[in-house]
Design a protein around this motif. Structure first.
Motif, PDB file in Angstrom:
ATOM      1  N   PRO A   1      -9.342  -4.016  -5.795  1.00 44.55           N
ATOM      2  CA  PRO A   1      -8.141  -3.830  -4.974  1.00 44.55           C
ATOM      3  C   PRO A   1      -8.467  -2.917  -3.790  1.00 44.55           C
ATOM      4  O   PRO A   1      -9.302  -2.026  -3.898  1.00 44.55           O
ATOM      5  CB  PRO A   1      -7.163  -3.129  -5.922  1.00 44.55           C
ATOM      6  CG  PRO A   1      -7.692  -3.360  -7.295  1.00 44.55           C
ATOM      7  CD  PRO A   1      -9.181  -3.490  -7.160  1.00 44.55           C
ATOM      8  N   HIS A   2      -7.839  -3.183  -2.687  1.00 45.08           N
ATOM      9  CA  HIS A   2      -7.986  -2.312  -1.512  1.00 45.08           C
ATOM     10  C   HIS A   2      -6.654  -1.583  -1.351  1.00 45.08           C
ATOM     11  O   HIS A   2      -5.603  -2.213  -1.216  1.00 45.08           O
ATOM     12  CB  HIS A   2      -8.313  -3.172  -0.284  1.00 45.08           C
ATOM     13  CG  HIS A   2      -8.774  -2.390   0.903  1.00 45.08           C
ATOM     14  ND1 HIS A   2      -9.669  -1.347   0.809  1.00 45.08           N
ATOM     15  CD2 HIS A   2      -8.463  -2.502   2.218  1.00 45.08           C
ATOM     16  CE1 HIS A   2      -9.884  -0.848   2.023  1.00 45.08           C
ATOM     17  NE2 HIS A   2      -9.167  -1.532   2.891  1.00 45.08           N
ATOM     18  N   GLU A   3      -6.712  -0.261  -1.400  1.00 46.29           N
ATOM     19  CA  GLU A   3      -5.503   0.528  -1.529  1.00 46.29           C
ATOM     20  C   GLU A   3      -4.549   0.381  -0.346  1.00 46.29           C
ATOM     21  O   GLU A   3      -4.971   0.268   0.802  1.00 46.29           O
ATOM     22  CB  GLU A   3      -5.839   2.013  -1.686  1.00 46.29           C
ATOM     23  CG  GLU A   3      -6.614   2.355  -2.937  1.00 46.29           C
ATOM     24  CD  GLU A   3      -8.124   2.298  -2.726  1.00 46.29           C
ATOM     25  OE1 GLU A   3      -8.587   1.373  -2.009  1.00 46.29           O
ATOM     26  OE2 GLU A   3      -8.823   3.163  -3.259  1.00 46.29           O
ATOM     27  N   THR A   4      -3.259   0.455  -0.644  1.00 50.62           N
ATOM     28  CA  THR A   4      -2.223   0.335   0.385  1.00 50.62           C
ATOM     29  C   THR A   4      -2.332   1.449   1.422  1.00 50.62           C
ATOM     30  O   THR A   4      -1.918   1.285   2.565  1.00 50.62           O
ATOM     31  CB  THR A   4      -0.818   0.353  -0.268  1.00 50.62           C
ATOM     32  OG1 THR A   4      -0.838  -0.556  -1.365  1.00 50.62           O
ATOM     33  CG2 THR A   4       0.254  -0.085   0.708  1.00 50.62           C
ATOM     34  N   ALA A   5      -2.912   2.579   1.016  1.00 54.77           N
ATOM     35  CA  ALA A   5      -3.129   3.648   1.997  1.00 54.77           C
ATOM     36  C   ALA A   5      -3.950   3.129   3.177  1.00 54.77           C
ATOM     37  O   ALA A   5      -3.772   3.562   4.317  1.00 54.77           O
ATOM     38  CB  ALA A   5      -3.851   4.817   1.342  1.00 54.77           C
ATOM     39  N   PHE A   6      -4.846   2.176   2.908  1.00 54.65           N
ATOM     40  CA  PHE A   6      -5.668   1.608   3.973  1.00 54.65           C
ATOM     41  C   PHE A   6      -5.041   0.357   4.596  1.00 54.65           C
ATOM     42  O   PHE A   6      -5.163   0.122   5.789  1.00 54.65           O
ATOM     43  CB  PHE A   6      -7.062   1.247   3.440  1.00 54.65           C
ATOM     44  CG  PHE A   6      -7.813   2.420   2.872  1.00 54.65           C
ATOM     45  CD1 PHE A   6      -8.021   3.564   3.655  1.00 54.65           C
ATOM     46  CD2 PHE A   6      -8.301   2.401   1.580  1.00 54.65           C
ATOM     47  CE1 PHE A   6      -8.717   4.663   3.139  1.00 54.65           C
ATOM     48  CE2 PHE A   6      -8.991   3.492   1.058  1.00 54.65           C
ATOM     49  CZ  PHE A   6      -9.194   4.627   1.839  1.00 54.65           C
ATOM     50  N   THR A   7      -4.392  -0.456   3.761  1.00 54.51           N
ATOM     51  CA  THR A   7      -3.885  -1.741   4.276  1.00 54.51           C
ATOM     52  C   THR A   7      -2.524  -1.586   4.952  1.00 54.51           C
ATOM     53  O   THR A   7      -2.168  -2.400   5.795  1.00 54.51           O
ATOM     54  CB  THR A   7      -3.729  -2.773   3.136  1.00 54.51           C
ATOM     55  OG1 THR A   7      -2.694  -2.303   2.244  1.00 54.51           O
ATOM     56  CG2 THR A   7      -5.033  -2.933   2.367  1.00 54.51           C
ATOM     57  N   GLY A   8      -1.752  -0.574   4.521  1.00 50.62           N
ATOM     58  CA  GLY A   8      -0.458  -0.338   5.156  1.00 50.62           C
ATOM     59  C   GLY A   8       0.629  -1.331   4.776  1.00 50.62           C
ATOM     60  O   GLY A   8       1.758  -1.210   5.243  1.00 50.62           O
ATOM     61  N   GLU A   9       0.293  -2.318   3.983  1.00 56.10           N
ATOM     62  CA  GLU A   9       1.308  -3.306   3.579  1.00 56.10           C
ATOM     63  C   GLU A   9       0.854  -3.870   2.253  1.00 56.10           C
ATOM     64  O   GLU A   9      -0.310  -4.252   2.097  1.00 56.10           O
ATOM     65  CB  GLU A   9       1.402  -4.433   4.621  1.00 56.10           C
ATOM     66  CG  GLU A   9       2.460  -5.488   4.270  1.00 56.10           C
ATOM     67  CD  GLU A   9       2.585  -6.603   5.320  1.00 56.10           C
ATOM     68  OE1 GLU A   9       1.748  -6.644   6.251  1.00 56.10           O
ATOM     69  OE2 GLU A   9       3.511  -7.420   5.185  1.00 56.10           O
ATOM     70  N   ASP A  10       1.764  -3.944   1.254  1.00 54.30           N
ATOM     71  CA  ASP A  10       1.286  -4.460  -0.016  1.00 54.30           C
ATOM     72  C   ASP A  10       1.146  -5.977   0.044  1.00 54.30           C
ATOM     73  O   ASP A  10       1.715  -6.645   0.900  1.00 54.30           O
ATOM     74  CB  ASP A  10       2.113  -3.955  -1.200  1.00 54.30           C
ATOM     75  CG  ASP A  10       3.521  -4.495  -1.191  1.00 54.30           C
ATOM     76  OD1 ASP A  10       3.700  -5.677  -0.872  1.00 54.30           O
ATOM     77  OD2 ASP A  10       4.437  -3.724  -1.499  1.00 54.30           O
ATOM     78  N   ALA A  11       0.346  -6.478  -0.877  1.00 52.52           N
ATOM     79  CA  ALA A  11      -0.025  -7.891  -0.824  1.00 52.52           C
ATOM     80  C   ALA A  11       1.185  -8.797  -1.014  1.00 52.52           C
ATOM     81  O   ALA A  11       1.268  -9.870  -0.411  1.00 52.52           O
ATOM     82  CB  ALA A  11      -1.099  -8.176  -1.874  1.00 52.52           C
ATOM     83  N   ALA A  12       2.148  -8.359  -1.819  1.00 49.18           N
ATOM     84  CA  ALA A  12       3.326  -9.203  -2.050  1.00 49.18           C
ATOM     85  C   ALA A  12       4.074  -9.409  -0.735  1.00 49.18           C
ATOM     86  O   ALA A  12       4.531 -10.513  -0.418  1.00 49.18           O
ATOM     87  CB  ALA A  12       4.240  -8.554  -3.095  1.00 49.18           C
TER      88      ALA A  12
END
Lengths: 602, 602
Positions: free
Chosen positions: A168-179
């Motif tokens: 998993p790549h953390e939301t802290a980095f992606t800024g948007e959850d996968a859902a």
């Protein structure tokens, strides 16, 4: 160490393996076979297990193809590899052909009469398959899809296919959850009149599901595929060896994890549905599978490509953090180049290794973002140069050294080129360097209205060179991913038309250059992110612009100050002040003292 | 005087003529009719006899269309004419619609159910006819070609169709005799796999046969058509009234002069032949006629377009001569603006007339090259402004005056815009003027490699405005003919993609601007010709560039000198020195003294 300086190719490979493939083809009743360089995911770095062209021919360049017939064979490469292909491939076995002027299709048209020629449908795009088919028809040849690929069977001691754990790549980095991503991309698919889209690009997979993998060098890509439905639910095809219980939990109930061997069945189940598929990334195999399934194919760009390119606030902040860290590593390295490497005894490989060490010392480096281009003197003038033990060259005094490199960090991907003098640079070198810098600054400073595309801005980076009768034969800027590929579309700054407008959050390189064949190479590259439209005092229309992300000094001793305008000097001084502010506190001792001087006002 | 300041349109026309057309349609069994603004040659200035849209509706803008049904009618215009259409067309008779968003096709789809609607196949392009037909099909309407056009029959006191004498254009001006042109264009047609091409563009006709006419205002176009064969022989269709014995002799034995009414028969005789036809200039009528004839249509650009754009040495020298002469007229005029017109009592029309007088005094003026745009104060901010007695405005003190004008001379076509202060200009005006000038200079100075297209250079002219949050909503440069149309493709400098590379000999305008709605307008326009690729000292690649043709001072008192770089100042001073050298000797007295000061080094 990440980078490898050996040269795995060579004519021995073709001498050993071409007869093996011919034997396999005869067993299958085939007269020939088309062998592209690409793997089925169109990776820039092809995993060893999928580098079938290198196995067959010995050629290790980044683009090419071969065709094997009963009595003859040919290898196709482009202008970049004219010398390399002759060194790596036995000309008695393979005739050397141009990839751009016709390629395998022209060869079939010319020499394929009566032959039954196999192709792997997972390795050709639908458009190139159309070209091959009409060439075969014209020549009276027959094209036959073959699966599995006969090379894989003939390949003794084939390296294992990559099965790295997907994380998993953390939301802290992606800024948007996968859902949320799945839902909004699903909605876009639905709004476009489709029921589902097939995602075959590993970078799109990584972004959409907020996952990263380790199947490919230099880029944390998970090899796999997905079917995303308009309601946001998805099937994700990953080899079970890559999947942990944590990943399963992270992906949640709306994502069905399936095995790659279930993909054909999943496509077959799309009968009667409207399925979006991108002919630029999906192979002919998908088109055939969906047609056979009775699905309605909608040819359209991968729906993830544009959202992936427009970085959100968290991704932009991650890029800033990664560049601050990487800038410190590069600044330490530039100090080393300015001191220890001035002896004339350092070589390209040791210079590469030293930079890698500085990046590793950050404690955050996951990988390089590509193999460093470490070009001393005339090697710097070879645009696609990759140093190997065979070409390794000293950084001699009175020459220029060009180093183009980058790092993969969980918060961002970096890519920076600096050119420095070893000993004293000539006036011509300084003149060229200053012109390249003027182009770089023009593209760093420009403000532009919404809707502007890269081909509209490209000339800004070249003007000053054109004025002196000079130019460079590569694009000016490529998109960059967020802890993903270092070359990532759909936007681009180049002479060629690109219809994708630059939008806020897109990261793009700014890398004009100058190359004197047999002499030296110059390139100045920073990454920059498109900033949102902002009102300008006294102005009428909000304008987009760029924020420079890369932070490391630009060689002041290579600049002819009188060639710079006041606005250009102001930019340079402000840039260096930022470098000092952000990078200075991360340095110490002699390196810090050096940085203060290297970023001083000029 | 050439220019007319009355406004011939107005709602009375629609009130009188719409019922006449409806009556005619009923007699023909039609429920409606599509009426485009275009005539059958797509003239920019439509001759009065062909301005059917103005007759029907009262609208005199340069682009538009109407559709008439039994109980309702609509007029379609674009954003430029939002105000004008409401002033000129009765809204009770015609609903106002947007030309760009759908146009007549969308209207038919929406309101055309059950109607039989006529169209004149000579007035619609094949592409727009396809759109209209599919709209009609969707709506359950029927489209019917009608000939002759029912408006022509209903039109009492229709102005006579133009029948101006066609004259040879001397080789001293054209630089190549017509036989040579016919042969080389014929060869190109043959090399492209066609037996003949239909030439329907009057400008192409004029260039190909080295003839000029007088059928159209502002451009010496002969209205007619031609069939050019691959062997260089041609049929030229001209009304006999236009043909003199001298013309017949000049055209020679390889050109068969035929009557326009023979055209259908000539097309019918092309049965079985491969005929090249340009869908961008030939109407649907040609496509239908050739299809019915059993010809093989090859859709391709008019083969004259590119050769016509690439001026030869004689044409470039002619352009220089025309601009030297025109520059003197304009310089005398700018002196007048700087002195007599500073009272605040001169108006736009008298300012226009004064300029026309100066051009007439050259003794060489054949016509204006377009109706002058004479914009005082806020009228200068209306990009497509044409002064009329209704809008005429004084050149008030403390304002800017924008004058965009040009002349037709036998040796060349000119087009120049200058902006001058009446009284004292504000600092904001000067700032904007200087930014526009910086853009103009960037595009005048640039050197560029072969293959560069206009969209790659456009940003150079805008950068300085973008920097201040400003822009302009028009292209930066249009092609210009050689004693032909002042707007002539195929090259162009604009934001929009244009795939035609700039080639030596192409003339193009350089006209960035700035427009403050309700305030003032600024534009600085020179024509420039692409110069052949020349080696640059110390450079490696020959570069193309521009030679500025237009010669008249640029208002020094509107320039904020500190905003200019040294290179920009050098360009301006060198340009003004050239103006003084070439134009100075043609002036005398106070005007000459003024020019010396107006072109002095700053």
């Amino acid at each position: 160490m990440f980078q490898n300086y050996s040269d795995p190719g060579g004519p021995e490979l073709g001498r050993k393996h071409l007869p093996l493939l011919r034997k396999a083809l005869t067993r299958m009743g085939l007269d020939g076979m088309i062998v592209p360089h690409e793997d089925e995911w169109q990776n820039e770095y092809v995993p060893a297990a999928y580098d079938r062209l290198a196995w067959l021919t010995g050629f290790t360049g980044s683009a090419g193809a071969a065709i094997v017939l009963k009595e003859e064979a040919a290898i196709f490469t482009d202008g970049r590899y004219t010398l390399q292909v002759r060194a790596q491939v036995d000309g008695k076995l393979f005739s050397y052909r141009d990839l751009v002027e016709g390629g395998p299709a022209a060869y079939i048209r010319e020499r394929g009469a009566g032959a039954t020629i196999g192709y792997d449908p997972k390795l050709v795009s639908p458009d190139s398959l159309d070209r091959l088919k009409s060439a075969a028809e014209a020549a009276g040849a027959k094209l036959t899809p073959v699966a599995p690929n006969p090379i894989d069977a003939a390949w003794a001691n084939r390296p294992p296919v990559p099965l790295a754990r997907v994380e998993p790549h953390e939301t802290a980095f992606t800024g948007e959850d996968a859902a949320s991503k799945r839902r909004r991309i699903g909605e876009a698919i639905g709004a476009d009149g489709a029921d589902a889209a097939i995602i075959t690009s590993p970078a799109s997979l990584a972004w959409l599901f907020n996952i990263r993998g380790g199947d490919v060098a230099r880029s944390p890509l998970p090899l796999g595929e997905a079917v995303l439905r308009a309601d946001g639910r998805a099937d994700l095809f990953l080899a079970p060896e890559k999947v942990t219980p944590e990943l399963r939990t992270f992906l949640g109930n709306e994502v069905a994890l399936r095995r790659p061997e279930d993909l054909p069945e999943a496509l077959a189940s799309l009968k009667g549905q409207r399925v979006r598929l991108d002919p630029a990334s999906a192979s002919a195999w998908y088109f055939e599978a969906l047609e056979n399934a009775g699905a309605q194919i909608r040819r359209a760009v991968d729906p993830v490509v544009l959202p992936r390119a427009k970085k959100n606030a968290a991704e932009v902040q991650g890029a800033r953090d990664a560049h601050a860290r990487d800038g410190a590593a590069v600044s330490n390295y530039l100090h080393w180049l300015a001191t220890d490497a001035q002896t004339g005894k350092v070589d390209e490989i040791s210079a590469c290794k030293r930079l890698e060490e500085f990046r590793v010392e950050t404690g955050a480096l996951k990988d390089l973002s590509f193999d460093s281009i470490s070009g001393a003197g005339p090697n710097g003038a070879i645009v696609h140069y990759r140093v190997s033990t065979k070409t390794n060259r000293k950084l001699g005094r009175g020459s220029l050294f060009l180093i183009d490199s980058g790092g993969q960090y969980k918060d961002g991907t970096t890519d920076i080129t600096r050119t420095v003098a070893i000993g004293r640079a000539s006036r011509e070198m300084k003149d060229r360097f200053t012109r390249v810098l003027k182009g770089h600054i023009a593209l760093a400073r420009v403000r532009f209205p919404a809707g502007t595309t890269g081909h509209q801005l490209d000339a800004l980076a070249r003007m000053s060179l054109w004025e002196a009768g000079l130019d460079y034969d590569h694009g000016t800027g490529h998109g960059v991913g967020s802890y993903l590929g270092v070359h990532e579309g759909p936007h681009r700054i180049a002479k060629a038309v690109n219809t994708v407008a630059l939008e806020p959050g897109m990261i793009v390189s700014n890398e004009p250059g100058y190359y004197k064949t047999g002499g030296y190479g110059i390139r100045i590259e920073n990454l920059q992110v498109v900033t949102p439209a902002a009102p300008i005092e006294g102005g009428e229309r909000p304008m987009l612009g760029f924020e420079t992300l890369t932070l490391a000094p630009i060689a002041r001793d290579l600049i002819l100050k009188p060639l710079l305008t006041k606005a250009e000097l102001d930019w340079l001084n402000a840039y260096h002040a930022r470098v000092w502010d952000v990078v200075g506190p991360q340095l110490s001792g002699a390196a810090k003292a050096w940085l203060e001087q290297a970023t001083a006002k000029i």
